[in-house]
Enzyme design. Structure first.
Site, PDB file in Angstrom:
ATOM      1  N   ASN A 105       0.817  -1.224   0.000  1.00 35.95           N
ATOM      2  CA  ASN A 105       0.000   0.000   0.000  1.00 35.95           C
ATOM      3  C   ASN A 105       0.850   1.274   0.000  1.00 35.95           C
ATOM      4  O   ASN A 105       0.471   2.296   0.576  1.00 35.95           O
ATOM      5  CB  ASN A 105      -0.954   0.027   1.195  1.00 35.95           C
ATOM      6  CG  ASN A 105      -2.067  -1.001   1.062  1.00 35.95           C
ATOM      7  OD1 ASN A 105      -2.135  -1.721   0.072  1.00 35.95           O
ATOM      8  ND2 ASN A 105      -2.931  -1.079   2.047  1.00 35.95           N
ATOM      9  N   ARG A 139      -4.949 -13.322  -0.550  1.00 37.02           N
ATOM     10  CA  ARG A 139      -6.172 -13.423   0.244  1.00 37.02           C
ATOM     11  C   ARG A 139      -7.182 -14.332  -0.453  1.00 37.02           C
ATOM     12  O   ARG A 139      -7.020 -14.653  -1.633  1.00 37.02           O
ATOM     13  CB  ARG A 139      -6.748 -12.027   0.472  1.00 37.02           C
ATOM     14  CG  ARG A 139      -5.915 -11.184   1.420  1.00 37.02           C
ATOM     15  CD  ARG A 139      -6.479  -9.788   1.599  1.00 37.02           C
ATOM     16  NE  ARG A 139      -6.267  -8.943   0.431  1.00 37.02           N
ATOM     17  CZ  ARG A 139      -6.575  -7.650   0.388  1.00 37.02           C
ATOM     18  NH1 ARG A 139      -7.107  -7.063   1.441  1.00 37.02           N
ATOM     19  NH2 ARG A 139      -6.347  -6.936  -0.707  1.00 37.02           N
TER      20      ARG A 139
END
Length: 677
Positions: free
Chosen positions: A94, A227
């Protein structure tokens, strides 16, 4: 008059408060990128810089998703000081670490506070330390268990790092802080490794290069899950920034050009037309993303596409693939970017990029037909300042069975190619510009080759089949990692010499083959894990460093029956990585294996018993393993296996270069070496 002045002051204060309030509501990333240079000289910027310094961990990196501009209480500041030594949650995900470094660079340009400079350099060192040997970067460093260890292109994490390194090594002054020369050199090495990693991870679909996955396994380099809703797949979004980075390279290698061309072809193939993503209000009054038809819409690409056929898919947190965006739940449908338009920028730039690098696109077949100024002295330079840009082109253009030696001088650079010196390419020399910077690298391994039980022999980075080959001052690597058999150098020729060279790999680094052939390695560095020096040739290793990377076996000789000498190590130094403490000198790949160590220094990683029979009791009789006059903690002659030998001085005298290399060879190998060294 007073009232007018008062009104003006009140208005200015209100305006100031509004601006400050708006500033605080900005996202951290936009504060860094959207503010003018002059803003970084303000007290507000200085206050934020103090927060940035506090959030930085001693390891050099920062945690993610922190709004650095938010004021801190005294208690929060004290807690951050305590957390300085904590290495958990330090990441480049990020935009973390990369964006803090950019902020520090911008404020240092206005306010040359040494703390900003030191924090920036600490961040840079963190990035360099976090890189895997194969060139990739994990999402978290120190490593965090789970999918976080994968090589991470997700959200442009790795590309962000490489762009920082590129600005630094190109000395563009984009960053106001100039690292020391030694750090710039490290950055150059790290950048080259990163580009090689990108080339190695480009996915092949039915044998055709396509794009990249958001995550690749750090060992196998194959696409990997993250994920639950981020399944292994081809990524329309992450691949875009990767290609832009490759297109920004000056003097791109043929491999980079191929990678870009292949990715562009894939982008053209997978673009979606006639739809757009629209946010509507659903029945509950909440915003909701939907796909609508629109013939005039700009092309889009799916974030995730099937590895086999490029079909877009979508997932909820249950990890079950769906064919449309409407089929997944509200939270994931609206909380994740499932489509992107980023590849459109590449397609717009592609034609101009092709024109700029047009000379690089000359077909190898045509290049090999050019008339050389001196056909016996060929220069390879990947930057284009030689006769050829790749080593294989130079070899292919060389005269077969030449009347005199052909010298191929290879300038510094990392040559990502699989090189074969054919049987008709006799009397060739490879002379590198430097051992450290002239690098040939590739990444094939047993399961990747997939040709059955003999796949090992096809995994080489360099294969030498031409007799009287000489090589000096270079590094040959297999960078596939600890994934099984993976050869760096395969020698299947007679009178082959390597001096001042480095050979890097894991299992099966160096394969010397050919019954009756003689090879000589002098002043070289060879490392690996299991059986990393193996084969049936007679080989003299002199003044070499032999480094074990793990607990295993150094040699696996397959010496033919009735051969006088097999592997002979003279005046060599046996070293090991920190995690290697139980290493055998050798084991017999075939029953008549011969390996001898003379005047060698053996580290404590060498096991007291020294040798292993590979669970072949009969090999204890037929093989010949011996030592003479060795030193070091690892030399323990009294505890060696009973079937090994400690040579007498009269026996050791027979192990001369003439006896080892000249028996059965014509012309004299020793004289040939002395002539060409």
């Amino acid at each position: 008059m007073k009232s007018i002045k008062t009104s003006i002051m009140v208005a200015l204060l209100l305006l100031f408060n509004i601006n400050v309030h708006a500033q605080k509501e900005q996202k951290w990333s936009s504060i860094i990128r959207d503010n003018e240079s002059s803003w970084f000289a303000t007290n507000e910027a200085k206050a934020i810089a103090e927060n940035v310094l506090l959030y930085q961990r001693n390891i050099g990196g920062w945690p993610k998703n922190i709004q650095m501009q938010k004021p801190l209480t005294e208690a929060e500041k004290k807690n951050l000081i305590i957390l300085k030594t904590d290495t958990h949650e330090v990441t480049t995900d990020n935009g973390a670490t990369c964006q803090e470094m950019l902020f520090l660079s911008k404020i240092y340009a206005q306010i040359p506070d040494e703390r900003y400079k030191n924090a920036f350099l600490s961040g840079l060192n963190y990035l360099l330390e976090a890189q895997y040997e194969n060139g990739g970067w994990p999402q978290f460093f120190p490593l965090k268990k789970g999918y976080y260890t994968h090589i991470t292109y997700n959200d442009d994490s790795m590309v962000n790092i490489l762009n920082i390194l590129k600005q630094i090594i190109d000395k563009t002054n984009y960053y106001s802080i100039t690292p020391p020369d030694a750090t710039i050199k490290k950055a150059q090495i790290a950048f080259n490794k990163g580009i090689n990693c990108i080339l190695k991870t480009q996915y092949k679909q039915n044998g055709v290069l396509t794009s990249w996955c958001a995550q690749h396994d750090e060992i196998t380099l194959l696409p990997a899950n993250a994920r639950a809703f981020e399944l292994a797949s081809l990524s329309g979004q992450e691949s875009a920034k990767i290609v832009l980075l490759l297109m920004s390279l000056k003097n791109p290698s043929p491999e980079v050009i191929t990678a870009v061309n292949s990715a562009v072809a894939w982008f053209e193939k997978t673009k979606i037309t006639g739809i757009k993503i629209k946010t509507e209000t659903d029945e509950n009054g909440k915003p909701n993303r939907v796909v609508v038809q629109d013939e005039n819409a700009e092309p889009l690409w799916a974030r995730f596409m099937e590895l086999e056929n490029n079909t877009p898919f979508f997932c909820d947190r249950d990890g079950i693939k769906k064919t449309t965006l409407a089929e997944i739940g509200y939270e994931r449908r609206n909380g994740y970017s499932w489509y992107t338009n980023e590849p459109a920028a590449i397609l717009k730039k592609y034609e101009n990029w092709k024109k700029k690098i047009e000379p690089e696109l000359v077909a190898p077949a045509k290049k090999s037909e050019i008339t050389l100024k001196d056909e016996f002295n060929i220069v390879v330079d990947q930057k284009g300042n030689g006769d050829f840009k790749t080593i294989q082109e130079a070899v292919n253009a060389a005269r077969s069975y030449p009347s005199k030696r052909i010298t191929i001088f290879i300038k510094d650079g990392t040559y990502y190619e699989k090189v074969k010196v054919h049987a008709w390419n006799t009397t060739i020399s490879f002379i590198g510009e430097s051992q450290e910077k002239t690098i040939i690298t590739y990444d094939d391994y047993f399961n990747k080759i997939g040709l059955g039980r003999n796949s090992t022999f096809y995994t080489y980075t360099v294969l030498v089949e031409g007799n009287d080959f000489f090589c000096k001052n270079m590094t040959i690597k297999n960078t596939s990692g600890p994934v099984g058999q993976a050869v760096a150098l395969n020698v299947n020729a007679d009178r082959v010499m390597f001096t001042n060279c480095t050979f890097l790999g894991n299992q099966d680094t160096l394969y010397t083959s050919g019954e009756g052939t003689k090879n000589y390695f002098k002043d070289c560095y060879i490392e690996g894990t299991t059986d990393f020096i193996f084969g049936d040739a007679t080989v003299l290793f002199e003044n070499c460093i032999i480094n074990s990377k793990s607990d295993s076996y150094i040699t696996a000789a397959s010496t033919p029956k009735d051969t006088m000498y097999g592997y002979v190590f003279k005046n060599c130094k046996l070293t090991a990585d920190k995690n290697a403490s139980k290493v055998y000198l050798g084991r017999p790949w075939r029953p008549y294996a011969k390996t001898v160590y003379i005047n060698c220094e053996m580290g404590k990683h060498i096991l007291p018993e020294g040798w292993h029979n590979w669970s072949k009791p009969e090999a204890e009789i037929s093989s010949f393993y011996a030592e003479y006059n060795c030193t070091g903690e690892g030399f323990q002659p009294k505890t060696r296996v009973a079937w090994s030998h400690q040579l007498k001085s009269s026996e050791a005298k027979k192990y001369t270069i003439e006896n080892i290399l000249d028996s059965g060879s014509t012309p004299s190998t020793k004289q040939w070496y002395l002539k060409n060294n």
